[in-house]
Design an enzyme around this catalytic site. Structure first.
Site, PDB file in Angstrom:
ATOM      1  N   HIS A   1      33.707   1.540 -27.874  1.00 14.21           N
ATOM      2  CA  HIS A   1      34.727   0.561 -28.269  1.00 14.21           C
ATOM      3  C   HIS A   1      35.791   0.406 -27.189  1.00 14.21           C
ATOM      4  O   HIS A   1      36.109  -0.703 -26.745  1.00 14.21           O
ATOM      5  CB  HIS A   1      35.349   1.024 -29.590  1.00 14.21           C
ATOM      6  CG  HIS A   1      36.245   0.031 -30.248  1.00 14.21           C
ATOM      7  ND1 HIS A   1      37.605  -0.059 -29.962  1.00 14.21           N
ATOM      8  CD2 HIS A   1      36.003  -0.917 -31.171  1.00 14.21           C
ATOM      9  CE1 HIS A   1      38.138  -1.011 -30.702  1.00 14.21           C
ATOM     10  NE2 HIS A   1      37.193  -1.554 -31.446  1.00 14.21           N
TER      11      HIS A   1
ATOM     12  N   ASP B   1      42.743   3.910 -27.776  1.00 11.90           N
ATOM     13  CA  ASP B   1      41.447   3.612 -28.377  1.00 11.90           C
ATOM     14  C   ASP B   1      40.673   4.906 -28.586  1.00 11.90           C
ATOM     15  O   ASP B   1      41.261   5.981 -28.636  1.00 11.90           O
ATOM     16  CB  ASP B   1      40.673   2.635 -27.468  1.00 11.90           C
ATOM     17  CG  ASP B   1      39.840   1.655 -28.265  1.00 11.90           C
ATOM     18  OD1 ASP B   1      38.831   2.098 -28.842  1.00 11.90           O
ATOM     19  OD2 ASP B   1      40.180   0.457 -28.311  1.00 11.90           O
TER      20      ASP B   1
ATOM     21  N   SER C   1      39.231  -6.690 -32.437  1.00 16.11           N
ATOM     22  CA  SER C   1      39.337  -5.699 -31.363  1.00 16.11           C
ATOM     23  C   SER C   1      39.093  -6.315 -30.000  1.00 16.11           C
ATOM     24  O   SER C   1      39.567  -5.806 -28.992  1.00 16.11           O
ATOM     25  CB  SER C   1      38.302  -4.578 -31.567  1.00 16.11           C
ATOM     26  OG  SER C   1      38.734  -3.657 -32.516  1.00 16.11           O
TER      27      SER C   1
END
Length: 543
Positions: free
Chosen positions: A300, A78, A469
């Site tokens: 994220h 990521d 995601s």
């Protein structure tokens, strides 16, 4: 590209929530920590809670309480993970053979001080790439000087395939340019207006948070306040959000995404790779990067990691799906499009250092070095590693348009150790399929909760994010539970069990991105939403 930013979605939200207000502003009390447990709807059970969750708590209470787990390493490829987060620090993988901070490669794996993982977006001097270009931009910069102004017939036969690629890239590049311009201008303005409205309403109602319960029954008799509260309530519930703050945050990200795209990701002259100092075309090169797995923007990846494995035993914040797990952080996804070289190396690093499951919440629509990525995926398969890949947020049919990493090899064969995940919502109604989610009867394997998922954020914070995601790590968490309690299961076993145990829904839903209704079971090859309880039941039946 990270998959949690959905510009079109945010634009629609902004349009729904615009209202004019003129309330007297009264100070709001200092906010208190949110009740995180109640917000993690994806852990709920449909039979008990009427939410299309994965039955996490029920599974632990009824099926796993007398079983002993074995540790499982899950790699999160990521943009970075906040390794110091109070809900993650105890579950982070630590390289047992590496001595932190001594500047040496103690375990001789080729990476110096890789205590928590590795950063393939960093330089040896400690600098990091944050924003990168889109793959469309990189291809345009490379191909435009060769083919601009030329016709297909004027190009040598041997170069016509590349000319066709340029023609396609030119079109998609222009589409992104137009979209980002719209985002930066229109959504930016709407974001500022909506944020002002939400702030004014919170102050006027003297509340800390504008959740749906507050907006549905606001503590006021003021007719104007009642009206705008109702407008906000209708807009938020229509789009499946739990509170106005999440809407504002989504719009802010979309506006920033548009401006960032124009300034950097779509800039044909921008080349952040100079920071790293490598040759991105050389996929055999693996000696680059640094130890900084957090990076400049770990939002994220931190959210993803928390969904998989936020500490279930510390009585803080949230709980991940899996308990006996260690998160290995591998930074390879910038704000922009990932490089194939970095993804191939990230997969290999994770495999070589013991990961049994790899979460991949990223993707793009061009893959110029696809063979290198596929070689790494095959390598992972030979080492018994399952790859979980998010389907993407462009509401596209992946049976028609290929998104990378593709679930099929170049020769057309299905990748046996890879599962592709679409995003579902909380209610079993016409909005069960998230309106942003990609889908595909052949290409997408399962759907998983991916709307308003509450998880960890950098700096010991928490918040909602939506996207495939978020759906991907729900499946990674399920796979980790299965591998932890049933360690003999192979990647093929894990994929099969997750698919076969998915709960089929035949609900008529909006096909993502449209107002056309289709049966939910036509959007993936299983037609179902993953369920941990059923997966564990099925695993118990294995010989």
């Amino acid at each position: 590209m990270h998959f949690s930013v959905r510009p079109g979605f945010a634009f629609l939200l902004a349009s729904l929530l615009q209202s004019a207000t003129g309330f007297a502003q009264t100070p709001a009390p200092a906010p208190t920590p949110a009740d995180a447990q109640s917000q993690q709807w994806f852990h709920l059970d449909f039979q008990k809670d009427a939410a299309v969750g994965i039955s996490t708590q029920r599974t632990y209470q009824e099926l796993l309480k007398n079983r002993k787990p074995t540790p499982v390493i899950v790699a999160v490829i990521d943009g970075g993970v906040d390794t110091a987060h109070q809900d993650l620090r105890r579950v982070m993988w630590k390289n047992p053979k590496e001595i932190a901070g001594n500047g040496q490669d103690d375990d001789h794996n080729g990476f110096v001080d890789d205590v928590y993982g590795w950063n393939f977006l960093g330089a040896k001097d400690g600098r990091n790439v944050d924003i990168d270009t889109y793959e469309d931009t990189r291809l345009m910069a490379k191909l435009q000087p060769l083919y601009e102004g030329k016709t297909r017939t004027s190009v040598p036969t041997a170069k016509r395939e590349e000319f066709d690629l340029y023609t396609q890239v030119k079109k998609t590049y222009q589409e992104k340019l137009d979209e980002n311009t719209k985002q930066a201008q229109q959504i930016g303005q709407l974001y500022e207006q909506t944020e002002q409205v939400v702030t004014q309403v919170k102050q006027a109602l003297n509340v800390q948070r504008l959740d749906t319960a507050t907006l549905h029954h606001p503590p006021t008799s003021n007719p104007a306040l009642l009206e705008v509260s109702q407008q906000l309530y209708q807009g938020i519930t229509t789009m499946g959000f739990a509170d106005a703050e999440s809407v504002v945050a989504e719009m802010k990200k979309a506006a920033e995404h548009g401006k960032t795209g124009l300034d950097y990701s779509l800039n044909l002259k921008y080349n952040p790779r100079e920071i790293i100092g490598d040759n991105p075309e050389n996929t055999k090169d693996r000696a680059y990067g640094n130890k900084d797995v957090t990076g400049p923007d770990p939002e994220h990846g931190t959210h993803v990691a928390g969904i998989i494995a936020a500490d279930r035993d510390n009585n803080l914040g949230v709980q991940g799906v899996a308990g006996s797990v260690r998160i290995m952080a591998v930074r390879a996804v910038p704000n922009g499009d990932e490089h194939d070289k970095d993804i191939a190396n990230a997969i290999r690093y994770a495999v070589d250092n013991g990961a049994q499951i790899i979460n991949m919440s990223f993707g793009k629509y061009y893959s110029p070095q696809r063979p290198a990525v596929e070689e790494a995926i095959r390598y992972a398969g030979t080492k018994g590693v399952l790859l979980v890949h998010s389907a993407g947020n462009e509401n596209k049919d992946l049976d028609v348009e290929t998104q990378y990493p593709s679930p099929r090899f170049l020769d057309g064969k299905t990748i046996p150790n890879m599962i592709t995940v679409g995003a579902s919502a909380r209610q079993d109604d016409e909005k069960l399929a998230a309106e942003f989610s990609n889908y595909g009867k052949r290409t997408v394997d399962v759907f998983a909760p991916g709307v308003n998922i509450y998880s960890t954020l950098p700096g010991n914070k928490y918040g909602n994010e939506s996207g495939t995601s978020m759906a991907g790590p729900v499946v990674s968490g399920i796979a980790a539970v299965l591998k932890s309690y049933f360690p003999k299961l192979t990647p093929v076993d894990l994929k099969r069990i997750i698919q076969q145990s998915a709960v089929p829904y035949h609900t008529q839903v909006f096909k993502p991105g449209t107002q056309t209704k289709v049966p939910f079971d036509q959007l993936s090859n299983t037609g179902g939403v993953v369920n941990l309880y059923r997966a564990v039941q099925l695993a118990q039946q294995q010989p």
